[in-house]
Design an enzyme around this catalytic site. Structure first.
Site, PDB file in Angstrom:
ATOM      1  N   PHE A 116      17.469   2.427   7.331  1.00  0.00           N
ATOM      2  CA  PHE A 116      16.907   3.042   6.870  1.00  0.00           C
ATOM      3  C   PHE A 116      15.531   2.266   8.568  1.00  0.00           C
ATOM      4  O   PHE A 116      16.549   2.071   8.931  1.00  0.00           O
ATOM      5  CB  PHE A 116      15.958   1.818   5.990  1.00  0.00           C
ATOM      6  CG  PHE A 116      15.560   2.033   4.535  1.00  0.00           C
ATOM      7  CD1 PHE A 116      16.646   2.289   3.457  1.00  0.00           C
ATOM      8  CD2 PHE A 116      14.106   1.581   4.775  1.00  0.00           C
ATOM      9  CE1 PHE A 116      16.125   2.720   2.418  1.00  0.00           C
ATOM     10  CE2 PHE A 116      13.397   2.157   2.826  1.00  0.00           C
ATOM     11  CZ  PHE A 116      13.847   2.887   2.134  1.00  0.00           C
ATOM     12  N   GLN A 240       1.400  -3.760   7.201  1.00  0.00           N
ATOM     13  CA  GLN A 240       2.324  -2.735   6.764  1.00  0.00           C
ATOM     14  C   GLN A 240       0.760  -0.977   6.813  1.00  0.00           C
ATOM     15  O   GLN A 240       0.735  -1.457   5.570  1.00  0.00           O
ATOM     16  CB  GLN A 240       2.747  -3.258   6.902  1.00  0.00           C
ATOM     17  CG  GLN A 240       3.987  -1.914   6.824  1.00  0.00           C
ATOM     18  CD  GLN A 240       5.430  -2.075   6.470  1.00  0.00           C
ATOM     19  OE1 GLN A 240       5.791  -2.645   5.919  1.00  0.00           O
ATOM     20  NE2 GLN A 240       5.994  -2.538   7.698  1.00  0.00           N
ATOM     21  N   GLU A 255      10.412   5.379   2.596  1.00  0.00           N
ATOM     22  CA  GLU A 255      11.704   5.354   3.479  1.00  0.00           C
ATOM     23  C   GLU A 255      12.975   5.935   3.162  1.00  0.00           C
ATOM     24  O   GLU A 255      13.341   7.300   4.319  1.00  0.00           O
ATOM     25  CB  GLU A 255      11.406   4.485   4.333  1.00  0.00           C
ATOM     26  CG  GLU A 255      11.880   4.425   6.234  1.00  0.00           C
ATOM     27  CD  GLU A 255      11.535   2.959   6.406  1.00  0.00           C
ATOM     28  OE1 GLU A 255      10.464   2.114   6.746  1.00  0.00           O
ATOM     29  OE2 GLU A 255      12.591   2.000   7.165  1.00  0.00           O
ATOM     30  N   HIS A 353       0.438  -1.134   2.473  1.00  0.00           N
ATOM     31  CA  HIS A 353       1.585  -1.276   2.048  1.00  0.00           C
ATOM     32  C   HIS A 353       2.293  -2.249   1.554  1.00  0.00           C
ATOM     33  O   HIS A 353       2.365  -3.151   0.871  1.00  0.00           O
ATOM     34  CB  HIS A 353       2.454  -0.657   2.760  1.00  0.00           C
ATOM     35  CG  HIS A 353       3.575  -0.279   2.247  1.00  0.00           C
ATOM     36  ND1 HIS A 353       4.480   0.204   0.718  1.00  0.00           N
ATOM     37  CD2 HIS A 353       5.198  -0.986   2.437  1.00  0.00           C
ATOM     38  CE1 HIS A 353       5.428  -0.652   0.885  1.00  0.00           C
ATOM     39  NE2 HIS A 353       5.970  -0.437   1.049  1.00  0.00           N
ATOM     40  N   ARG A 394       7.548  -5.315   9.437  1.00  0.00           N
ATOM     41  CA  ARG A 394       8.750  -5.681   8.392  1.00  0.00           C
ATOM     42  C   ARG A 394       9.027  -4.673   8.543  1.00  0.00           C
ATOM     43  O   ARG A 394       8.548  -3.581   7.960  1.00  0.00           O
ATOM     44  CB  ARG A 394       7.726  -5.614   6.956  1.00  0.00           C
ATOM     45  CG  ARG A 394       9.270  -6.097   6.191  1.00  0.00           C
ATOM     46  CD  ARG A 394       8.914  -6.346   4.610  1.00  0.00           C
ATOM     47  NE  ARG A 394       8.079  -5.859   4.015  1.00  0.00           N
ATOM     48  CZ  ARG A 394       8.354  -4.212   2.859  1.00  0.00           C
ATOM     49  NH1 ARG A 394       9.702  -4.367   3.092  1.00  0.00           N
ATOM     50  NH2 ARG A 394       7.571  -3.424   2.727  1.00  0.00           N
TER      51      ARG A 394
HETATM   52  C1  FAD Z   1       4.953   1.079  -4.876  1.00  0.00           C
HETATM   53  C2  FAD Z   1       6.181   0.391  -3.242  1.00  0.00           C
HETATM   54  C3  FAD Z   1       7.442   0.147  -2.278  1.00  0.00           C
HETATM   55  C4  FAD Z   1       8.439  -0.512  -1.903  1.00  0.00           C
HETATM   56  N1  FAD Z   1       9.237  -0.284  -1.813  1.00  0.00           N
HETATM   57  C5  FAD Z   1       9.610  -1.398  -1.492  1.00  0.00           C
HETATM   58  C6  FAD Z   1      11.395  -1.157  -0.958  1.00  0.00           C
HETATM   59  O1  FAD Z   1      12.150   0.069  -0.953  1.00  0.00           O
HETATM   60  N2  FAD Z   1      12.560  -2.191  -0.503  1.00  0.00           N
HETATM   61  C7  FAD Z   1      11.761  -3.411   0.341  1.00  0.00           C
HETATM   62  O2  FAD Z   1      12.273  -4.105   0.265  1.00  0.00           O
HETATM   63  N3  FAD Z   1      10.347  -3.692  -0.397  1.00  0.00           N
HETATM   64  C8  FAD Z   1       9.897  -2.677  -0.589  1.00  0.00           C
HETATM   65  N4  FAD Z   1       8.264  -2.633  -0.755  1.00  0.00           N
HETATM   66  C9  FAD Z   1       8.401  -3.674  -1.051  1.00  0.00           C
HETATM   67  C10 FAD Z   1       8.266  -5.018  -1.778  1.00  0.00           C
HETATM   68  O3  FAD Z   1       8.483  -4.007  -3.174  1.00  0.00           O
HETATM   69  C11 FAD Z   1       7.052  -6.013  -2.530  1.00  0.00           C
HETATM   70  O4  FAD Z   1       6.958  -6.646  -1.172  1.00  0.00           O
HETATM   71  C12 FAD Z   1       8.023  -7.688  -3.203  1.00  0.00           C
HETATM   72  O5  FAD Z   1       8.064  -6.370  -5.071  1.00  0.00           O
HETATM   73  C13 FAD Z   1       7.041  -8.096  -3.733  1.00  0.00           C
HETATM   74  O6  FAD Z   1       8.062  -8.836  -4.914  1.00  0.00           O
HETATM   75  P1  FAD Z   1       7.067 -10.482  -5.287  1.00  0.00           P
HETATM   76  O7  FAD Z   1       7.361 -11.360  -5.816  1.00  0.00           O
HETATM   77  O8  FAD Z   1       6.499 -11.442  -3.785  1.00  0.00           O
HETATM   78  O9  FAD Z   1       5.780  -9.747  -5.452  1.00  0.00           O
HETATM   79  P2  FAD Z   1       5.251  -8.755  -6.988  1.00  0.00           P
HETATM   80  O10 FAD Z   1       5.955  -7.894  -7.522  1.00  0.00           O
HETATM   81  O11 FAD Z   1       3.905  -8.158  -6.840  1.00  0.00           O
HETATM   82  O12 FAD Z   1       4.812  -9.467  -8.070  1.00  0.00           O
HETATM   83  C14 FAD Z   1       3.402 -10.832  -7.890  1.00  0.00           C
HETATM   84  C15 FAD Z   1       3.010 -11.209  -9.657  1.00  0.00           C
HETATM   85  O13 FAD Z   1       2.345 -12.300  -9.178  1.00  0.00           O
HETATM   86  C16 FAD Z   1       1.054 -12.340 -10.874  1.00  0.00           C
HETATM   87  N5  FAD Z   1       0.381 -12.476 -10.501  1.00  0.00           N
HETATM   88  C17 FAD Z   1      -0.702 -12.149  -9.328  1.00  0.00           C
HETATM   89  N6  FAD Z   1      -1.695 -12.894  -9.465  1.00  0.00           N
HETATM   90  C18 FAD Z   1      -1.582 -13.695 -10.378  1.00  0.00           C
HETATM   91  C19 FAD Z   1      -2.441 -14.625 -10.686  1.00  0.00           C
HETATM   92  N7  FAD Z   1      -3.758 -14.854 -10.502  1.00  0.00           N
HETATM   93  N8  FAD Z   1      -2.276 -15.388 -11.932  1.00  0.00           N
HETATM   94  C20 FAD Z   1      -1.052 -15.132 -12.606  1.00  0.00           C
HETATM   95  N9  FAD Z   1      -0.380 -14.855 -11.958  1.00  0.00           N
HETATM   96  C21 FAD Z   1      -0.393 -13.739 -10.940  1.00  0.00           C
HETATM   97  C22 FAD Z   1       1.441 -10.184 -11.437  1.00  0.00           C
HETATM   98  O14 FAD Z   1       1.835 -10.611 -12.809  1.00  0.00           O
HETATM   99  C23 FAD Z   1       3.125 -10.780 -10.526  1.00  0.00           C
HETATM  100  O15 FAD Z   1       3.953 -11.166 -11.787  1.00  0.00           O
HETATM  101  C24 FAD Z   1       7.742  -1.722  -1.681  1.00  0.00           C
HETATM  102  C25 FAD Z   1       6.138  -1.413  -2.262  1.00  0.00           C
HETATM  103  C26 FAD Z   1       5.366  -0.662  -2.911  1.00  0.00           C
HETATM  104  C27 FAD Z   1       4.025  -1.136  -3.521  1.00  0.00           C
END
Ligand code: FAD
Length: 586
Positions: A116, A240, A255, A353, A394
């Site tokens: 990566f 990013q 990627e 992103h 990142r």
């Molecule tokens: C298409 C895509 C591909 C990616 N691929 C990779 C990868 O291969 N490797 C990597 O390391 N990273 C990758 N990333 C980045 C990574 O996936 C995310 O940064 C990470 O999963 C975020 O996790 P999180 O738990 O912080 O948030 P999320 O998974 O976004 O979860 C947020 C949670 O908060 C809740 N929430 C939001 N607002 C509220 C509210 N007001 N009240 C109650 N609940 C709320 C939602 O319901 C959800 O459950 C990718 C991102 C994308 C968009």
């Protein structure tokens, strides 16, 4: 209105929230509140992988991983945090394996690893295989695995509950969290959740931009709620742009494609990354690749009728290899662009992103009220937080890692805190602020509509605060945002009902987007240098003498920063332990 009491309340059921819940749920009475059904969280869209220096397929160690993370973040990374993440990465992957995650395997049965961007052997000598993966559905597998384990540990979920406020109270003269207010989508009722400790894990804010890989729901709610309660936001100017979004759409092609050997080419068929990053070429960090692509387009070497994208070439890879390692993303190219990746290169262009900035925390995932004052009982982890392991850029696969490492830390810390802490008294009518916010919007009679304001916000952010920025473009964005905020004050919703009123909630989410877009832009205006994801054409180099610090933004009614009322900016030192800033070459 219903009142609930839990030791720990976790807001968000993505990877960070559920990893926290698994720990907290085994130690204390825990509730997870989430606006989406847990397995619909954006973590499930993650494709490429999660890194750890397991050294399963070639030599590697956590020190190299730490160095890559710091250099990848253009030296704005807090190095103590990067070290924790790289060290704990190994257990984070093994934890998931033990929970049942079906990683891809090597022929001898070890977890397989692939390349990566920015992950290298021995401080930049060559790309290294560090990313653990499950085809190109790694996030999906993580989310399902974590959810199953939450169910096993009997974590209580409140699904489709939107948290719209954090209620603060006081203990021993300190401001501490007392609970949160949530809006139940199905009924329109407000709920008060009183808790001893609260974890924010609400994910990112990619919907401030038009071209984005992020889901419709990533509206920065957690950041917005904290901001309105006087909690600062750190490093918001660093956003990013992922190099390979499907051109014109922004849908992500991981990627991992380049990790498996795909190559970027311009209209002359040239592998242009050889010029920008001679050592690791297409596997340079994302900020560098995104900028190089945008530059190729600017200099007239873009492809297509409008010369506005470049090509991701997989045609030299075996179709069987593509099917085994990249099945989903190649299907996206077929479905959304009608391109066959076996035989045709895929049109791509950078897409918004990932938010490097967010709610400031220390390495225990405790939220900070300023540069060093901990808010006892309040935690944040995942994309909503800024710990800061990613600095100004990142590395790919470091976010799925971040959510697991710091999600786990947050869950343990929150549960341990709750074991000795007492509930903090709620103020009288703690729901008043949220009640008024909702009722004002529901009863508003204005002529402005939500969708056009959101669209114009996203358009100005794409035009003015994207890969390339200047003082003039940032000023334009601030002017547009100010006008949109005025129009937002006159917005009304068409659905006046109580049940499943998504119209109303989109209105509330737009409020967060407008405020956060303004913070991002003001912070970008003040960073008169180029570093990581933040590139200023009027200040093209990194300026360590003046800007080797984090940006801290505060909501302050008396402040007036460049005509933007209510935002005060300050700085915070970067924690440097072993790697002094160096020139960043790849
Ligand atoms: C298409 C895509 C591909 C990616 N691929 C990779 C990868 O291969 N490797 C990597 O390391 N990273 C990758 N990333 C980045 C990574 O996936 C995310 O940064 C990470 O999963 C975020 O996790 P999180 O738990 O912080 O948030 P999320 O998974 O976004 O979860 C947020 C949670 O908060 C809740 N929430 C939001 N607002 C509220 C509210 N007001 N009240 C109650 N609940 C709320 C939602 O319901 C959800 O459950 C990718 C991102 C994308 C968009």
């Amino acid at each position: 209105m219903q009142v609930h009491q839990y030791d720990v309340v976790i807001v968000g059921a993505g990877g960070a929230g559920m990893r926290a819940a698994i720990e907290s749920g085994q130690r204390s009475r825990t509730a997870v509140l989430t606006k989406l059904y847990p397995t619909r969280s954006h973590t499930g869209a993650a494709q490429g992988g999660m890194c750890a220096a397991l050294a399963n397929v070639e030599e590697d160690n956590w020190e190299w991983h730490t160095f890559d993370t710091i250099k990848g973040g253009d030296y704005l990374v807090d190095q103590d945090a990067a070290e924790v993440m790289a060290k704990e990465a190994i257990d984070a992957v093994l934890d998931l394996e033990k929970m049942g995650l079906p990683f891809n395997r090597t022929p001898e049965g070890k977890i397989d690893q692939r390349r990566f961007g920015g992950h290298t052997r021995d401080h930049g000598k060559a790309p290294v295989r560090r990313s653990c993966y499950a085809a190109d559905r790694t996030g999906h597998m993580i989310l399902q695995t974590l959810y199953q384990n939450c169910v096993k540990h009997e974590v209580e979920f409140y699904n489709e509950f939107y948290v719209l406020d954090l209620v603060m109270g006081e203990r021993d003269g300190k401001r501490v969290p007392a609970g949160v207010i949530a809006y139940e989508l199905a009924t329109g009722e407000l709920h008060v959740f009183q808790a001893k400790s609260i974890v924010f894990a609400t994910g990112g804010v990619g919907k401030v931009f038009k071209t984005t890989s992020n889901a419709h729901t990533l509206t920065g709610d957690g950041m917005g709620v904290a901001w309105r309660r006087g909690i600062p936001l750190e490093d918001m100017e660093f956003f990013q742009f992922h190099p390979t979004g499907l051109a014109g759409l922004g849908i992500l092609l991981s990627e991992a494609a380049r990790g498996e050997g795909a190559i970027l080419r311009n209209s002359e068929g040239e592998r242009f990354m050889e010029r920008y990053a001679p050592t690791i070429k297409d596997l340079a960090p994302r900020d560098i690749v995104a900028r190089s692509m945008a530059n190729e387009v600017r200099e007239g070497r873009g492809c297509g009728p409008n010369k506005d994208y470049v090509l991701l070439d997989l045609t030299h890879l075996e179709p069987a290899h593509i099917d085994a390692k990249l099945p989903d993303i190649t299907e996206f190219a077929r479905t959304y662009l009608g391109v066959e990746p076996y035989t045709e290169p895929v049109p791509v262009y950078p897409t918004a992103h990932y938010a490097m900035g967010g709610i400031p925390t220390n390495i225990e995932a405790e939220v900070l009220a300023d540069n060093d004052t901990v808010i006892p009982g309040l935690y944040a982890a995942g994309e909503v937080a800024c710990v800061s392991v990613h600095g100004s850029n990142r590395l790919g696969t470091n976010s799925l890692l971040d959510i697991n490492v710091f999600g786990k830390r947050a869950g343990i810390a929150a549960a341990e805190y709750a074991q000795t802490a007492k509930f903090v008294d709620l103020p009288d009518n703690p729901e008043t602020f949220t009640h008024d916010l909702i009722e004002d919007l529901r009863s508003a009679e204005g002529t402005e509509r939500i969708a056009p304001i959101r669209k114009e916000l996203q358009e100005t952010m794409d035009a003015n605060v994207q890969v390339f920025r200047t003082e003039a473009t940032l000023k334009q964005a601030l002017k547009d945002i100010a006008q949109l905020r005025e129009r937002y004050a006159r917005v009304s919703v068409q659905d006046k009902g109580k049940r499943f009123n998504l119209d109303l909630l989109e209105g509330i989410e737009l409020g967060f987007l407008l405020e956060l877009a303004e913070v991002i832009t003001v912070a970008a205006m003040h960073r008169k240098e180029s570093r990581g994801g933040h590139f200023r054409e009027d200040f093209e180099t990194r300026d360590d003498a003046n800007f080797m610090h984090h940006t801290m933004a505060y909501l302050d009614p008396d402040a007036d920063t460049d005509g933007t009322q209510g935002i005060r900016l300050d700085t915070k030192p970067v924690i440097v332990t072993r790697y002094q800033p160096m020139e960043r070459k790849y």
